[in-house]
Write a protein that holds these residues in place. Structure first.
Motif, short mmCIF file in Angstrom:
data_model
loop_
_atom_site.label_atom_id
_atom_site.label_comp_id
_atom_site.label_asym_id
_atom_site.label_seq_id
_atom_site.Cartn_x
_atom_site.Cartn_y
_atom_site.Cartn_z
N CYS A 256 80.23 -10.94 78.80
CA CYS A 256 80.66 -9.58 78.29
C CYS A 256 82.14 -9.41 78.33
O CYS A 256 82.59 -8.39 78.65
CB CYS A 256 79.65 -8.19 78.92
SG CYS A 256 78.09 -8.30 78.48
N HIS B 48 68.51 -0.11 77.01
CA HIS B 48 67.95 -1.26 77.81
C HIS B 48 68.83 -2.41 78.00
O HIS B 48 69.17 -3.11 78.96
CB HIS B 48 66.59 -1.41 78.11
CG HIS B 48 65.79 -1.71 76.59
ND1 HIS B 48 65.54 -0.66 76.04
CD2 HIS B 48 65.81 -2.76 75.93
CE1 HIS B 48 64.99 -1.00 74.84
NE2 HIS B 48 65.11 -2.30 74.78
N ARG B 49 69.55 -2.70 76.76
CA ARG B 49 70.31 -3.79 76.57
C ARG B 49 71.62 -3.59 77.41
O ARG B 49 72.43 -4.14 78.00
CB ARG B 49 70.67 -4.15 75.18
CG ARG B 49 71.69 -5.01 75.06
CD ARG B 49 71.81 -5.60 73.57
NE ARG B 49 73.18 -6.29 73.10
CZ ARG B 49 74.28 -5.81 72.77
NH1 ARG B 49 74.60 -4.41 72.56
NH2 ARG B 49 75.11 -6.60 72.27
N GLN C 8 73.46 -5.29 80.52
CA GLN C 8 74.76 -5.94 80.32
C GLN C 8 75.75 -5.21 81.49
O GLN C 8 76.53 -5.80 82.03
CB GLN C 8 75.42 -5.62 79.04
CG GLN C 8 74.85 -6.27 78.07
CD GLN C 8 75.39 -5.85 76.63
OE1 GLN C 8 75.73 -4.85 76.58
NE2 GLN C 8 76.02 -7.04 75.83
N TRP D 15 74.95 -14.03 80.65
CA TRP D 15 73.85 -13.52 79.96
C TRP D 15 72.91 -14.64 79.64
O TRP D 15 72.88 -15.61 79.18
CB TRP D 15 74.16 -12.91 78.56
CG TRP D 15 73.09 -12.16 77.81
CD1 TRP D 15 72.31 -12.63 76.98
CD2 TRP D 15 72.53 -10.87 78.19
NE1 TRP D 15 71.40 -11.53 76.53
CE2 TRP D 15 71.64 -10.63 77.21
CE3 TRP D 15 72.88 -9.93 79.25
CZ2 TRP D 15 70.73 -9.24 77.34
CZ3 TRP D 15 72.51 -8.63 79.12
CH2 TRP D 15 71.19 -8.46 78.34
N LYS E 145 69.03 -13.91 79.56
CA LYS E 145 67.83 -13.05 79.09
C LYS E 145 67.25 -13.96 77.83
O LYS E 145 67.84 -14.15 77.00
CB LYS E 145 68.07 -11.53 78.45
CG LYS E 145 68.78 -10.94 79.80
CD LYS E 145 68.06 -10.63 80.86
CE LYS E 145 69.02 -9.88 82.04
NZ LYS E 145 68.50 -10.04 83.41
N ILE F 201 65.06 -9.27 74.19
CA ILE F 201 65.11 -7.92 74.55
C ILE F 201 63.98 -6.98 73.95
O ILE F 201 64.14 -7.13 72.54
CB ILE F 201 66.55 -7.40 74.10
CG1 ILE F 201 67.84 -8.12 74.64
CG2 ILE F 201 66.85 -6.02 74.29
CD1 ILE F 201 69.09 -7.99 74.11
#
Ligand code: FAD
Ligand code: NAD
Length: 465
Positions: A300, A321-322, A326, A341, A343, A346
């Motif tokens: 990020c 929720h994202r 983050q 990141w 994940k 999502i």
């Protein structure tokens, strides 16, 4: 006013910003958060929470209307209900108020300093905030941009008067007789359905070939069917052109190129959201962008050292929720943890009637990525619990790799399926194989059994169909 110096400055206290600040505070980082409106951002104040409150109230009202119609199979006799929307809105505002206080308390407990006002970059390490008591200058080693998004305005249909955005729609104190919704995506359909249930005559004007074009046609079919049953007219391949001079009319260009006028007391424009990147000095930093959004890497981080961006301001999917995930990650990175990141998926939930859940890849998306798949599809019409709730419309679909059975995606449409999103997300995040889901005892009678049966079906071992 004395300048403030801190390790971390977060701009914007939406789900991205406030989660980032809380986690940073927990990790002992000297953190300041600036918010020009109320803690909780779009999500808590004019988005997720108020819309779901309104959707729930509309469902309750519609349920009693249905019972009162005498056409229900339960043998229940009820009187036609009345709706006082101003009271519904007051109830919704009370929930929002409680959550605003909750977020403020969590920030306080994490020892985060809150500054109320609009932030403006002076340079990459300095921000000025216009507060009620004067200008506050804040110097920070790290800055997190979490300024979120705002509704897109159509040039030929600017907001004002009868033309409203979701924010105004969530504050209406009477149900408009005729509501035209421009844009048949998430917000348009969630709110359009709620207003139809509360008694409005709703028309949806959608530019694409079908509603919710971000989901596949099989998933959206039960939603389209329900819209029709609720008397909602859906115009596809249709574009809003502007207000007719006569007033109270929206001009719409139809698929054939002809123009029709739709009578409307309110016109709700929900054609997407744009990042809040302008008007507060950010453009002068000349950060790299991705279309209108701030470009970020897997941590990020923006193109400027020490400046991070999270949430809607960084692009799709624009989901709370994202933003939170983050925010949590960035706080840990700034505290020196090794994070990136990672994940797998999502989850996305559309709170229409019925609800849609999608996590990971569909079979088509997997094919396009060159992956051979094995899929199982189980309808709620064969699920006992769904039958007891009159929720037989819809299904659960499990998509896995054909070679090693690793689950790639899970989708569902049906009454109340939003609550299955946790199980779906967990399965993907844990790297489940179809056998893991098929071999897990799912409580009976629940709609979750359709998930297990979908997995069994993918293995060719279905039991209840
Ligand atoms: P935001 O929540 O937009 O917060 C940004 C904050 O920054 C705001 O409070 C703003 O006031 C502040 N800010 C901006 N500029 C400045 C500045 N210069 N100085 C100080 N403060 C500033 N998502 C879901 O996941 N589920 C849902 O069910 C859902 N429903 C929705 C329903 C509606 C009607 C809408 C509109 C959105 C919905 N969303 C939903 C999307 C969700 O609200 C966003 O994805 C989420 O709020 C993004 O969080 P964020 O922290 O990035 O930004
Ligand atoms: P959206 O992208 O979901 O839908 C916009 C729709 O408008 C699309 O179907 C598009 O084809 C249509 N459109 C665009 N221009 C048009 C025009 N000129 N005339 C007619 N139709 C037009 O956007 P939204 O509904 O405004 O929601 C914005 C974002 O908020 C979503 O992308 C989502 O990330 C978030 N959101 C999420 C939830 C949820 O998670 N349940 C709920 C609401 C909002």
């Amino acid at each position: 006013m004395k300048d403030i110096s801190c390790k971390l400055l977060v701009i914007g206290a939406g789900p991205g910003g406030y989660v980032c600040a809380i986690r940073a505070g927990q990790l002992g980082l000297d953190t300041v958060i600036v918010e020009e409106r109320k803690p909780g951002g779009t999500c808590l104040n004019v988005g997720c929470i108020p819309s779901k409150a309104l959707i729930h109230a509309a469902e309750e009202y519609d349920r009693i209307v249905h019972l009162a119609s005498g056409k229900n199979p339960f043998g229940i006799k009820a009187k036609k209900p009345e709706l006082d929307l101003s009271q519904t809105i007051a109830w919704k505002d009370n929930i929002v108020g409680r959550l605003n206080s909750g977020v403020s308390s969590l920030l306080k407990r994490a020892k985060v300093k809150m500054v109320q006002g609009r932030a403006r970059f002076r340079d990459g390490k300095t921000v000025e905030v216009e507060t009620e008591t004067g200008r506050q200058v804040i110097h920070a080693d790290n800055v997190v941009i979490a300024t979120g998004s705002a509704p897109v305005e159509l040039p030929n249909l600017p907001f004002g008067g009868s033309v409203i955005s979701s924010t105004e729609a969530l504050a209406l104190t009477s149900v408009p007789e005729r509501l035209v919704v421009v844009g048949g995506g998430y917000i348009g359909l969630e709110l359009g359905t709620a207003f139809a249930k509360m008694g409005a005559k709703v028309t949806v004007v959608e530019a694409q070939a079908r509603i919710l074009p971000q989901y596949d046609a099989e998933l959206t079919r039960p939603v389209a069917k329900r819209l029709q049953a609720l008397g909602i007219e859906v115009m596809t391949h249709a574009k809003a052109k502007g207000l007719a001079k006569a007033g109270g009319m929206l001009l719409v260009e139809t698929e054939s190129g002809s123009e029709v006028s739709l009578a409307a007391d309110k016109i709700l424009v929900t054609v997407g959201r744009r990042p809040v990147t302008q008007g507060w000095g950010m453009e002068e930093l000349v950060l790299d962008t991705d279309g209108p959004f701030i470009r970020i890497d897997e941590r990020c981080q923006t193109s400027m050292r020490g400046i991070y961006a999270i949430g809607d301001v960084t692009g799709e999917p624009m989901l709370a929720h994202r933003a939170m995930a983050q925010g949590e990650m960035v706080a840990e990175i700034i505290a020196g943890h090794k994070r990136a990141w990672d994940k797998r998926a999502i989850p996305a939930v559309c709170f229409t009637d019925p609800e849609i859940v999608a996590v990971g890849l569909t079979a088509d998306e997997a094919h396009k990525a060159g992956i051979e798949v094995r899929a199982g599809h189980f309808p709620f019409s064969a699920n006992g619990r769904a039958m007891t709730k009159l929720g037989e419309e819809g299904f659960v679909r499990v998509v896995a790799r054909a070679d090693n059975h690793l689950v790639l995606g899970i989708q569902a449409v049906g009454q109340g399926v939003s609550e299955l999103s946790a199980a779906f997300g967990l399965a993907l995040e844990m790297g489940a194989r179809i056998e893991d889901i098929a071999g897990t005892i799912h409580a009976h009678p629940t709609q979750g059994e359709a998930f297990q049966e979908g997995a069994l079906k993918a293995l060719g071992r279905e039991l209840h169909i």
